[in-house]
Design a protein around this motif. Structure first.
Motif, PDB file in Angstrom:
ATOM      1  N   PHE A 169       0.810  -1.230   0.000  1.00 37.65           N
ATOM      2  CA  PHE A 169       0.000   0.000   0.000  1.00 37.65           C
ATOM      3  C   PHE A 169       0.837   1.271   0.000  1.00 37.65           C
ATOM      4  O   PHE A 169       0.352   2.319  -0.407  1.00 37.65           O
ATOM      5  CB  PHE A 169      -1.091  -0.001   1.098  1.00 37.65           C
ATOM      6  N   VAL A 170       2.106   1.198   0.417  1.00 32.83           N
ATOM      7  CA  VAL A 170       2.950   2.406   0.327  1.00 32.83           C
ATOM      8  C   VAL A 170       3.512   2.581  -1.076  1.00 32.83           C
ATOM      9  O   VAL A 170       4.232   3.527  -1.355  1.00 32.83           O
ATOM     10  CB  VAL A 170       4.091   2.420   1.362  1.00 32.83           C
ATOM     11  N   ARG A 171       3.174   1.648  -1.979  1.00 38.23           N
ATOM     12  CA  ARG A 171       3.505   1.768  -3.391  1.00 38.23           C
ATOM     13  C   ARG A 171       5.019   1.736  -3.639  1.00 38.23           C
ATOM     14  O   ARG A 171       5.512   2.396  -4.556  1.00 38.23           O
ATOM     15  CB  ARG A 171       2.881   3.037  -3.980  1.00 38.23           C
ATOM     16  N   CYS A 172       5.724   0.950  -2.840  1.00 32.42           N
ATOM     17  CA  CYS A 172       7.180   0.823  -2.990  1.00 32.42           C
ATOM     18  C   CYS A 172       7.483  -0.015  -4.235  1.00 32.42           C
ATOM     19  O   CYS A 172       7.009  -1.139  -4.366  1.00 32.42           O
ATOM     20  CB  CYS A 172       7.766   0.158  -1.744  1.00 32.42           C
ATOM     21  N   THR A 173       8.261   0.524  -5.167  1.00 30.79           N
ATOM     22  CA  THR A 173       8.565  -0.202  -6.405  1.00 30.79           C
ATOM     23  C   THR A 173       9.997  -0.737  -6.440  1.00 30.79           C
ATOM     24  O   THR A 173      10.412  -1.331  -7.428  1.00 30.79           O
ATOM     25  CB  THR A 173       8.332   0.692  -7.644  1.00 30.79           C
ATOM     26  N   LEU A 174      10.719  -0.512  -5.365  1.00 25.78           N
ATOM     27  CA  LEU A 174      12.091  -1.017  -5.255  1.00 25.78           C
ATOM     28  C   LEU A 174      12.045  -2.540  -5.124  1.00 25.78           C
ATOM     29  O   LEU A 174      11.199  -3.071  -4.417  1.00 25.78           O
ATOM     30  CB  LEU A 174      12.660  -0.426  -3.964  1.00 25.78           C
TER      31      LEU A 174
ATOM     32  N   GLY B 180       9.922   3.535   6.056  1.00 24.15           N
ATOM     33  CA  GLY B 180      10.288   4.497   5.007  1.00 24.15           C
ATOM     34  C   GLY B 180      11.676   5.065   5.250  1.00 24.15           C
ATOM     35  O   GLY B 180      12.528   5.093   4.349  1.00 24.15           O
TER      36      GLY B 180
ATOM     37  N   ILE C 189      14.326   2.367   4.434  1.00 27.25           N
ATOM     38  CA  ILE C 189      14.460   1.988   3.023  1.00 27.25           C
ATOM     39  C   ILE C 189      15.312   3.014   2.278  1.00 27.25           C
ATOM     40  O   ILE C 189      16.134   2.652   1.421  1.00 27.25           O
ATOM     41  CB  ILE C 189      13.067   1.781   2.381  1.00 27.25           C
ATOM     42  N   ILE C 190      15.148   4.283   2.601  1.00 26.85           N
ATOM     43  CA  ILE C 190      16.012   5.286   1.971  1.00 26.85           C
ATOM     44  C   ILE C 190      17.397   5.274   2.620  1.00 26.85           C
ATOM     45  O   ILE C 190      18.422   5.315   1.932  1.00 26.85           O
ATOM     46  CB  ILE C 190      15.377   6.686   2.035  1.00 26.85           C
TER      47      ILE C 190
ATOM     48  N   GLN D  40      19.818   2.694   1.310  1.00 26.67           N
ATOM     49  CA  GLN D  40      20.298   2.954  -0.051  1.00 26.67           C
ATOM     50  C   GLN D  40      21.394   4.018  -0.088  1.00 26.67           C
ATOM     51  O   GLN D  40      22.228   4.021  -0.996  1.00 26.67           O
ATOM     52  CB  GLN D  40      19.135   3.400  -0.951  1.00 26.67           C
TER      53      GLN D  40
ATOM     54  N   ASP E 247      -0.002   6.258   1.404  1.00 28.03           N
ATOM     55  CA  ASP E 247       1.457   6.210   1.307  1.00 28.03           C
ATOM     56  C   ASP E 247       2.123   7.457   1.906  1.00 28.03           C
ATOM     57  O   ASP E 247       3.354   7.579   1.859  1.00 28.03           O
ATOM     58  CB  ASP E 247       1.885   6.023  -0.159  1.00 28.03           C
TER      59      ASP E 247
ATOM     60  N   PHE F 163       4.779   6.936   4.928  1.00 30.17           N
ATOM     61  CA  PHE F 163       5.964   6.256   4.395  1.00 30.17           C
ATOM     62  C   PHE F 163       6.841   7.231   3.611  1.00 30.17           C
ATOM     63  O   PHE F 163       8.056   7.304   3.814  1.00 30.17           O
ATOM     64  CB  PHE F 163       5.512   5.112   3.486  1.00 30.17           C
TER      65      PHE F 163
ATOM     66  N   GLY G 218       8.682   9.604   5.849  1.00 27.81           N
ATOM     67  CA  GLY G 218       9.853   8.946   6.454  1.00 27.81           C
ATOM     68  C   GLY G 218      11.008   8.866   5.475  1.00 27.81           C
ATOM     69  O   GLY G 218      12.153   9.224   5.793  1.00 27.81           O
ATOM     70  N   CYS G 219      10.720   8.409   4.261  1.00 31.80           N
ATOM     71  CA  CYS G 219      11.747   8.334   3.208  1.00 31.80           C
ATOM     72  C   CYS G 219      12.444   9.682   3.027  1.00 31.80           C
ATOM     73  O   CYS G 219      13.676   9.764   2.925  1.00 31.80           O
ATOM     74  CB  CYS G 219      11.100   7.943   1.869  1.00 31.80           C
TER      75      CYS G 219
ATOM     76  N   ASN H 257       7.857   6.229  -3.916  1.00 35.16           N
ATOM     77  CA  ASN H 257       7.921   4.782  -4.173  1.00 35.16           C
ATOM     78  C   ASN H 257       9.183   4.136  -3.596  1.00 35.16           C
ATOM     79  O   ASN H 257       9.668   3.136  -4.126  1.00 35.16           O
ATOM     80  CB  ASN H 257       7.851   4.511  -5.696  1.00 35.16           C
ATOM     81  N   GLY H 258       9.708   4.701  -2.524  1.00 35.59           N
ATOM     82  CA  GLY H 258      10.902   4.145  -1.886  1.00 35.59           C
ATOM     83  C   GLY H 258      12.185   4.392  -2.662  1.00 35.59           C
ATOM     84  O   GLY H 258      13.211   3.765  -2.391  1.00 35.59           O
ATOM     85  N   LYS H 259      12.139   5.315  -3.635  1.00 34.77           N
ATOM     86  CA  LYS H 259      13.303   5.578  -4.483  1.00 34.77           C
ATOM     87  C   LYS H 259      13.669   7.053  -4.505  1.00 34.77           C
ATOM     88  O   LYS H 259      12.804   7.923  -4.387  1.00 34.77           O
ATOM     89  CB  LYS H 259      13.000   5.143  -5.932  1.00 34.77           C
TER      90      LYS H 259
END
Lengths: 162, 162, 162, 162
Positions: free
Chosen positions: A36-41, A122, A125-126, A129, B116, B119, B122-123, B140-142
């Motif tokens: 649901f957070v739409r993470c595409t990684l 969140g 995840i950043i 990276q 989202d 999240f 936070g990112c 999207n976590g990117k």
């Protein structure tokens, strides 16, 4: 860039067992959250164990260590209970492995209305990276190196140790 | 390290007006979110405007530019609607200001159950602390640099432009 | 028609203490709930006690009895833990007071994302207005008279006793 | 006692389309809600239509009328948009059918954090079991007969018409 999340339980994944009236573990909520957070990684999830971090013994920590030694990814997040997250970070930090490791968790379970779990995920995840090789702890919107962090038991927040 | 969040509205802060049955703007939800996620980083909030990014004209973008030129902080997050986030990122990127700027937003309003927004916040809070000088978009976590990102209208996700 | 809600705690009002990592009581969530559900009925709230119903002794039940004897309202809801809700209903039922009493509670605390608390409150607010004099238990979308109800410990649902 | 819920859409079931940035209809949330509120009553769900009640024409209301004429159940809930709920209640009320009909809906969509939808559903499920034959509207914790109710457009609450 591919990331692995090694799941160990902690408050993050606690679930309310309505028959027993207790907070326990049933499964991880990570797949649901990442959707649901739409993470595409590209993210690999690995359930390492599902326990309260107060119950974490050396054997449990060794199992985490084995997991990330075997992991093909160089960037790894570990979800962990907050009570002994610092101890696990220290054990991992002292091994000197050449990967980027971020430990995170939450003070309030994801299943509660006002939880910090999704925010902390969140952040991590950043963080994983962008951070260099090493072991870090990310909580409260801050990045801490493994050898300079402690949990303030009065406020429930993480701080620099020195 | 002090951070400023320049708020411009977008889906992130949309509110349901139950008398009109419409999604509109009333106020920002950032103070509430930063409190329950237990963020202890010093953050200054600035409501620059509260609009749908489809309504953003050059004058609106200039107002954002002025805000971050005046800001004493070197690390700035801008919450923004996703539809024209790339355009604003480009305008800011081309000015060449020596600060770290992160644009973020959400596809689903914070006030919905499965949003989202938290999240992405936070990112961005970790991203803005770790990224070098420049203008970035985090969704999207990117992390995307301002000059290599586009929104895929079919999937609702952000991608490298090339 | 004026209604009194006598609050005794139970799972309904359990709160997560993030410093202790435990479910405890802090305050009641009834005022907050009655506001966002847009209830316009005149309702008096009375915090009688905030305890787990497994800890309920005769003295605790007598305190509930005293409260509704003193109450000027003829229609009274009692929020109560589910584990001993039937016992309290029986004690109140045997006193033969000429009022309409509805006991309700929840299996999952209100503070969790998917709680039955708000639904059960809605059920009880209408039930207490429409039912005749007597003591009733409302759970699982059903009305039970005090002398024909039991909790099925395997399913966590209430059923007719016979 | 078996109950039918005739679903017509309204704010209750509105869904956020994140690609269009609009509130639309996709499906009903009733099965999900009835599950987590732990309702054990036998309930038949029927999707009659999914529309905004401002778009409801006579043909749409006739379709509702046909549905409950054909229904084998004597106790029927209709979920409906609030803007024209009173008109539909009047049309059904004047037909004089020998069943218990409850119309309900919500001011804030179920998919929002602080929605009145689940509360109103609880109210209606008990109301439809306890009310006599006739057409009623249940909102704001109150029961209204079809011929003495109006929506106050300023407050968004339902009131007696006289």
């Amino acid at each position: 860039m591919s990331i692995r999340i090694i799941i160990t339980g902690g408050t993050f994944d606690k679930h309310y067992d309505e028959l027993q009236g207790e907070l326990t573990f049933k499964n991880t909520h990570l797949p649901e959250i990442l959707s649901f957070v739409r993470c595409t990684l590209p993210i690999k999830l690995e359930i390492n164990q599902l326990i309260d971090s107060l119950d974490m013994q050396l054997a449990n920590r060794m199992r985490i260590l084995q997991s990330f030694r075997k992991a093909p990814e160089d960037r790894i997040i570990i979800t962990h209970g907050t009570d002994t997250m610092v101890e696990t970070a220290q054990l991992l930090g002292e091994t000197g492995i050449e990967k980027t490791i971020v430990l995170t968790g939450s003070m309030v379970p994801y299943t509660f209305t006002n939880s910090d779990a999704v925010f902390n995920l969140g952040c991590s995840i950043i963080g994983v990276q962008l951070l260099p090789t090493g072991v870090f702890l990310i909580m409260n919107g801050k990045v801490f190196p493994w050898n300079n962090v402690c949990k303030n038991k009065k406020t429930g927040s993480f701080e620099e140790a020195t």
